[in-house]
Design an enzyme around this catalytic site. Structure first.
Site, PDB file in Angstrom:
ATOM      1  N   LYS A   1     -26.752  72.283 -41.086  1.00 57.69           N
ATOM      2  CA  LYS A   1     -27.428  73.360 -41.803  1.00 57.69           C
ATOM      3  C   LYS A   1     -28.944  73.208 -41.696  1.00 57.69           C
ATOM      4  CE  LYS A   1     -25.211  74.465 -45.548  1.00 57.69           C
ATOM      5  NZ  LYS A   1     -24.749  73.981 -46.870  1.00 57.69           N
TER       6      LYS A   1
ATOM      7  N   ARG B   1     -28.788  72.179 -51.312  1.00 54.30           N
ATOM      8  CA  ARG B   1     -27.611  72.399 -50.464  1.00 54.30           C
ATOM      9  C   ARG B   1     -27.310  71.164 -49.635  1.00 54.30           C
ATOM     10  NH1 ARG B   1     -29.394  77.478 -46.911  1.00 54.30           N
ATOM     11  NH2 ARG B   1     -27.137  77.818 -46.861  1.00 54.30           N
TER      12      ARG B   1
ATOM     13  N   GLY C   1     -16.883  74.296 -47.841  1.00 58.55           N
ATOM     14  CA  GLY C   1     -16.374  74.112 -49.193  1.00 58.55           C
ATOM     15  C   GLY C   1     -16.272  72.671 -49.655  1.00 58.55           C
TER      16      GLY C   1
ATOM     17  N   MET D   1     -18.736  70.278 -49.831  1.00 61.44           N
ATOM     18  CA  MET D   1     -19.872  69.771 -50.587  1.00 61.44           C
ATOM     19  C   MET D   1     -20.433  70.943 -51.390  1.00 61.44           C
ATOM     20  SD  MET D   1     -19.781  66.820 -48.945  1.00 61.44           S
ATOM     21  CE  MET D   1     -21.313  65.975 -49.018  1.00 61.44           C
TER      22      MET D   1
ATOM     23  N   ARG E   1     -24.528  78.965 -37.761  1.00 59.92           N
ATOM     24  CA  ARG E   1     -23.821  77.860 -37.109  1.00 59.92           C
ATOM     25  C   ARG E   1     -22.811  78.464 -36.148  1.00 59.92           C
ATOM     26  NH1 ARG E   1     -20.772  76.309 -42.635  1.00 59.92           N
ATOM     27  NH2 ARG E   1     -19.820  78.314 -42.962  1.00 59.92           N
TER      28      ARG E   1
ATOM     29  N   HIS F   1     -11.370  80.828 -48.548  1.00 63.73           N
ATOM     30  CA  HIS F   1     -11.034  79.452 -48.181  1.00 63.73           C
ATOM     31  C   HIS F   1      -9.750  79.394 -47.360  1.00 63.73           C
ATOM     32  CE1 HIS F   1      -9.142  75.492 -48.862  1.00 63.73           C
ATOM     33  NE2 HIS F   1     -10.384  75.059 -48.690  1.00 63.73           N
TER      34      HIS F   1
ATOM     35  N   ARG G   1      15.566  63.592 -17.555  1.00 65.23           N
ATOM     36  CA  ARG G   1      16.379  62.555 -18.199  1.00 65.23           C
ATOM     37  C   ARG G   1      17.843  62.899 -18.038  1.00 65.23           C
ATOM     38  NH1 ARG G   1      11.922  63.327 -22.686  1.00 65.23           N
ATOM     39  NH2 ARG G   1      12.376  65.397 -21.880  1.00 65.23           N
TER      40      ARG G   1
ATOM     41  N   ARG H   1      15.312  60.536 -13.303  1.00 65.33           N
ATOM     42  CA  ARG H   1      15.509  59.163 -13.763  1.00 65.33           C
ATOM     43  C   ARG H   1      16.998  58.861 -13.867  1.00 65.33           C
ATOM     44  NH1 ARG H   1      13.337  57.661 -19.596  1.00 65.33           N
ATOM     45  NH2 ARG H   1      15.150  58.876 -20.226  1.00 65.33           N
TER      46      ARG H   1
ATOM     47  N   GLU I   1       7.356  50.378 -17.710  1.00 67.67           N
ATOM     48  CA  GLU I   1       7.472  50.501 -19.172  1.00 67.67           C
ATOM     49  C   GLU I   1       7.731  49.164 -19.837  1.00 67.67           C
ATOM     50  OE1 GLU I   1      10.624  53.288 -20.002  1.00 67.67           O
ATOM     51  OE2 GLU I   1      11.780  52.634 -18.276  1.00 67.67           O
TER      52      GLU I   1
ATOM     53  N   SER J   1       5.835  55.542 -12.365  1.00 66.76           N
ATOM     54  CA  SER J   1       5.605  56.504 -13.439  1.00 66.76           C
ATOM     55  C   SER J   1       5.488  55.702 -14.722  1.00 66.76           C
ATOM     56  CB  SER J   1       6.766  57.493 -13.511  1.00 66.76           C
ATOM     57  OG  SER J   1       6.561  58.370 -14.596  1.00 66.76           O
TER      58      SER J   1
ATOM     59  N   GLY K   1       5.905  54.930 -18.192  1.00 68.54           N
ATOM     60  CA  GLY K   1       6.688  55.380 -19.346  1.00 68.54           C
ATOM     61  C   GLY K   1       6.008  54.815 -20.585  1.00 68.54           C
ATOM     62  N   THR K   2       4.990  55.516 -21.032  1.00 72.43           N
ATOM     63  CA  THR K   2       4.131  54.920 -22.062  1.00 72.43           C
ATOM     64  C   THR K   2       4.769  54.908 -23.453  1.00 72.43           C
ATOM     65  OG1 THR K   2       2.979  57.025 -22.141  1.00 72.43           O
ATOM     66  CG2 THR K   2       1.930  55.259 -20.907  1.00 72.43           C
ATOM     67  N   ASN K   3       5.863  55.637 -23.644  1.00 70.72           N
ATOM     68  CA  ASN K   3       6.554  55.501 -24.939  1.00 70.72           C
ATOM     69  C   ASN K   3       7.128  54.099 -25.050  1.00 70.72           C
ATOM     70  OD1 ASN K   3       6.005  58.171 -25.280  1.00 70.72           O
ATOM     71  ND2 ASN K   3       8.094  58.879 -24.938  1.00 70.72           N
ATOM     72  N   ASP K   4       7.962  53.726 -24.066  1.00 71.19           N
ATOM     73  CA  ASP K   4       8.536  52.383 -24.100  1.00 71.19           C
ATOM     74  C   ASP K   4       7.467  51.317 -23.886  1.00 71.19           C
ATOM     75  OD1 ASP K   4      11.251  52.364 -24.762  1.00 71.19           O
ATOM     76  OD2 ASP K   4      11.798  53.217 -22.815  1.00 71.19           O
TER      77      ASP K   4
ATOM     78  N   CYS L   1       4.638  59.710 -17.766  1.00 73.17           N
ATOM     79  CA  CYS L   1       5.657  60.634 -18.273  1.00 73.17           C
ATOM     80  C   CYS L   1       5.976  60.406 -19.746  1.00 73.17           C
ATOM     81  CB  CYS L   1       6.922  60.555 -17.433  1.00 73.17           C
ATOM     82  SG  CYS L   1       7.745  58.966 -17.521  1.00 73.17           S
TER      83      CYS L   1
ATOM     84  N   TYR M   1      -0.823  62.386 -11.376  1.00 76.00           N
ATOM     85  CA  TYR M   1      -0.353  63.484 -12.217  1.00 76.00           C
ATOM     86  C   TYR M   1      -0.031  62.998 -13.625  1.00 76.00           C
ATOM     87  CZ  TYR M   1       4.401  61.655 -11.612  1.00 76.00           C
ATOM     88  OH  TYR M   1       5.500  60.850 -11.624  1.00 76.00           O
TER      89      TYR M   1
END
Ligand code: ADP
Ligand code: MG
Ligand code: MG
Length: 883
Positions: A25, A95, A104, A106, A351, A467, A573, A629, A757, A776, A778-781, A843, A863
């Site tokens: 501001k 202000r 809203g 502050m 703004r 709001h 899968r 897979r 993985e 590939s 497998g970033t979850n595992d 993946c 990729y």
């Protein structure tokens, strides 16, 4: 250190780029001054003072008082007034203003400097006693609330009582004398509640307000907002002190807010609301219904209240000119606050305006086409995650609509859910996996939690800038605001519409596109992906390096992903293909088989089904790579769980329930995630992998004949930790490939690769790469195995970790770059060292997360692959990462 920066009368010590120091501001007020726009003079106390204030046990740094006194003199000089001097009365607003706008969050105090004496001076000075006393009562209300912590409702009650007994409906109807009566009651109330009188000394008032702004940086609302928006506490807030201008000086005065473009649709038009004879937050508070700024908007809205254009043509004209020039200057859509004092326009804020995803696209595309910004800037301006909003369903135009009310189309998209009347209930439903529509008379910052948890928000009061509307647009939640024909009764727990009563738990649908509220659930339609969306995607694709594939195994998902621009499948899968109908029976036969021969017989039944699945995917993805897979989950996942199921399956399969139970017990694992799964299955039962490989190759041969489009299947071996595991499985795959080629006389191009993985696979990537044509990630595992946590069990303590500041983000949502990412980086390097042309992709869920995608670009992956709905997000994020 310079603690205070002044602005006013065509000059300023700060500028727009000083946001970090002056807050958004303050920096923009300075900039507007330098541009020569009419801005009441003032000064900004920097964010560094806020940090110093907290570092020193909530005390102001030495020297600040002197600097503020000098700055007050500066305002005095420019206005010809003096703070605290009744003969040349100067009133100010105090202000807050953080770097990022926190709507809203502050609190602002207006009319500061008024007391029992100066109010009379103001009355004499302005020749308008009603105005003077109206200002004073506002000040007492605001100051007591914001600075002294007295709930504003106590004042509202007094005012309502007074209005009722005086027979007034609107605040503007009260006379000077009547306001004096209200003020006396207000002051008595303050003394009664707080045990001390309302402060009369202007300097005490000023320092009280400055301290309150700094303190509000640490109030719960602000803390919640910061947490939800990842705003660091260390940023601090600035304080702006500015000469007052008055929108409440009678019928030739007004106050309003506007956007230079429609924040819902992005259409280029001045879009806003104002109120005559009003001050500050009156417009957004929803107390009186605001009026339109332009005639065109008034006509479109069918309003019979005159527009600003009609009512105050001169001020309107200046405002149009100024908003145009501000938009050009900032090269972005602006959100403006202004006040008109006796016909003269004053700018109080500018703004970059918050906007819906749809509006963001339209604005970026149109500004690029108009040459105001470049195409690359247009691409950079779209928040990838926000695209999600556009991919969400809207109501099917052919669906029957049982309309129970209409409000304003405050935030687009449609949502269906159970009615809840409180944010707490919305959160409860969410934790139970149920969908809620949060129904409120109006929302306040306390409702942010509930708004997050709800599918959509419905309010019965408030305009497009209320709001609820502003916050919902920011969240991308459908919202209908100001549905005035609906009656909400919190006590009774009812929503009443034209004689119909709805209760908590009843299903309604809201259409944020047109403001309708509908009874029950309504058929939805998939979104349109042409126009501005397509333009941005095209510009993004032009700068993107990484390919974007999808994780899909059903034809429906694959087609959807292609329509979203997927360039192949990065993860199919296969186990998902084994669950329905006849397949699960054959699968269970295979699992129950005692000999390899029986297993092969059961697998032979699965072969044609798998083949036709793959053929369909190959046809949908014609010419694009498809990564399949091999079977990954442990076999017990396919067996019945409950006794009833066991009995049913046993009967259907003509085996004894005992045998089935025994097999299930034998396959039971304590830690299935770390159990007999992935390539371990293929090592134990190579015939499963062989059947799958055969289905893939035979489908590839057929696809090649049928569609004429060459498919290069990529066969992916999961959960490899040892190079020898991959070697073992690859040998089987190669043998099957050879025999299918011999049988068909067709040559098949294919790749065999592995998922990375397990940490061991990352460490030994250079050896694994000898047999792998691709990796590939497998970033979850890989996240589970690197942290040693299970995704299914971690939710409980990860949230605690987050709250206690031990982790910043859920590593399953945003890749842990320092840890898991380091393994990815290392494996990529080692893989390339062995095989320079090795294909690298990701993946896991992270393939659709913008900050993780940035990391993938940095590591040079070929990729990313993500769920279909994330494909456009990934395309845009990959483009932003590339520039
Ligand atoms: P927020 O950050 O919540 O928007 P602001 O500091 O912008 O709070 O103040 C809210 C409103 O108060 C402004 O939009 C404006 O209408 C009014 N206001 C603030 N300062 C002044 C002033 N100096 N003169 C007149 N009105 C003011
Ligand atoms: Mg404001
Ligand atoms: Mg896995």
């Amino acid at each position: 250190t310079k603690w205070v920066f002044t602005f006013g009368d065509g000059a300023a010590e700060g500028r727009a780029s000083d946001k970090n120091l002056l807050g958004g501001k303050g920096a923009n007020l300075a900039e507007m001054c330098s541009l020569g726009l009419p801005v009441p003079p003032g000064f900004t106390i920097t964010t560094e003072v806020c940090n110093a204030y907290y570092a020193n046990g909530r005390t102001h740094p030495a020297g600040l008082e002197a600097d503020v006194a000098v700055a007050l003199d500066h305002i005095g000089r420019l206005t010809g007034r003096r703070f605290g001097d009744p003969s040349k009365l100067l009133l100010v607003s105090v202000r807050s203003g953080a770097r990022a706008s926190m709507p809203g969050m502050m609190d602002t105090v207006l009319n500061l400097g008024l007391n029992d004496e100066t109010v009379e001076a103001l009355a004499a000075d302005s020749g308008d006693a009603r105005f003077a006393y109206d200002s004073y009562r506002r000040f007492i209300q605001m100051y007591s609330d914001v600075v002294m912590g007295l709930d504003h409702e106590v004042f509202e009650e007094i005012l309502e009582d007074q209005k009722a007994s005086l027979g007034h409906e609107l605040d503007t109807e009260l006379t000077a004398i009547e306001w004096q009566g209200v003020i006396a009651l207000y002051k008595a109330k303050v003394e009664e509640e707080l045990g001390r009188p309302f402060p009369q000394d202007p300097h005490e008032q000023l320092w009280g307000a400055i301290g309150a702004v700094f303190s509000s940086w640490m109030n719960n609302r602000a803390i919640t907002y910061r947490r939800l928006h990842d705003i660091p506490e260390s940023w601090g807030t600035a304080v702006n002190v500015q000469a007052m201008v008055f929108g409440n000086m009678g019928e030739t005065s007004a106050t309003g807010v506007a956007f230079t473009r429609n924040p819902s649709t992005g259409e280029k038009m001045l879009y806003g609301e104002f109120l005559v004879n009003a001050q500050g937050e009156d417009v957004v508070a929803g107390i009186r219904t605001p009026q339109n700024i332009t005639e065109a908007a008034r006509i479109a809205a069918g309003s019979d209240k005159p527009s600003l254009q009609k009512l105050m043509p001169d001020a309107f004209q200046s405002f149009v000119t100024i908003s145009d020039s501000l938009e050009k200057h900032y090269r972005d859509m602006q959100d403006l606050e202004f006040t008109i004092e006796r016909g003269k326009l004053w700018m109080l804020q500018t703004r970059s305006g918050k906007r819906t995803a749809k509006a963001a696209l339209r604005i970026a595309v149109e500004m690029a086409r108009d040459g105001l910004i470049t195409k690359q800037e247009a691409v950079a301006r779209i928040d990838p995650a926000s695209l999600d909003q556009l991919l969400h369903p809207t109501i099917d135009p052919k669906a029957a609509r049982d309309i129970i009310g209409v409000g304003l189309p405050a935030s687009p998209g449609a949502a269906t859910g159970e009615i809840v009347f409180s944010s707490g209930d919305a959160e409860d439903l969410k934790t139970q996996g149920r969908k809620a529509i949060l129904v409120r008379i109006e929302t306040s910052p306390e409702d942010i939690h509930g708004m997050h948890a709800a599918e959509g928000i419905l309010t019965t009061r408030g305009g497009m800038t209320s709001h609820a509307a502003v916050v919902a647009r920011g969240m991308g939640k459908p919202c209908v605001s100001g549905a005035g024909s609906l009656r909400v009764d919190y006590k009774a727990g009812t929503l009443v519409s034209m004689g119909q009563t709805f209760r908590k738990g009843d299903i309604i649908t809201i259409d944020g596109g047109n403001g309708q509220v509908l009874k029950g659930a309504v058929a939805m339609l998939q979104p349109e992906l042409s126009g501005d969306f397509a333009a941005i995607m095209e510009w993004a694709d032009a700068v993107r390096r990484m390919k974007v594939r999808t994780n899909a195994e059903t034809p429906l998902d694959a087609r959807m992903a292609r329509s979203f621009g997927a360039e192949g499948i990065g993860l199919c899968r296969t186990e998902h293909m084994f669950f329905d109908g006849a397949r699960i029976v054959a699968m269970r036969e295979m699992i129950l088989a005692d000999t390899e021969k029986d297993r092969r017989a059961a697998l032979a039944k699965l072969l044609p089904m798998q083949r036709s699945d793959f053929l369909e995917l190959f046809e949908i993805m014609a010419g694009l790579p498809v990564t399949i897979r091999l079977l990954d989950p442990p076999l017990h996942e396919f067996l019945p769980k409950t006794e009833a199921e066991v009995a049913e399956v046993a009967a259907a399969m003509n085996v004894s329930a005992d045998k089935l139970r025994q097999r299930t017990e034998a396959l039971h694992e304590f830690n299935p995630m770390l159990g007999h799964r992935g390539c371990r299955l293929a090592v134990s039962y190579p015939e499963i992998a062989e059947m799958q490989a055969r289905a893939i190759f035979e489908a590839a041969v057929e696809a090649g004949k049928k569609a004429g489009a060459l498919v290069v299947p990529e066969i992916m071996v999961p959960l490899v930790g040892l190079a020898k595991e991959l070697d073992f499985v690859k040998a089987r795959i190669d043998a099957v490939a050879k025999s299918v080629m011999d049988e068909s006389g067709v040559n098949i191009d294919y790749l065999t690769g592995t998922m990375i993985e397990l940490p061991r696979a990352a460490i030994r990537a250079h050896v694994i790469a000898e047999s792998a044509g691709f990796f590939s990630f497998g970033t979850n595992d890989l996240t589970q195995t690197t942290f040693g946590i299970s995704r299914d069990d971690a939710a409980s303590f990860l949230e605690t970790y987050r709250q206690k500041g031990i982790i910043e983000q859920d590593p399953f949502v945003s890749l842990d770059i320092e840890g898991v990412g380091e393994l990815v980086r290392m494996a990529a390097q080692k893989g390339r060292a062995t095989r320079p042309d090795i294909k690298l992709g990701i993946c896991g869920e992270h393939g659709g997360d913008p900050s993780s995608i940035r990391f993938c670009e940095e590591v040079g992956l070929d990729y990313v692959s993500c769920s279909p709905y994330r494909v456009p997000i990934a395309r845009l994020a990959a483009a932003q990462a590339a520039v």
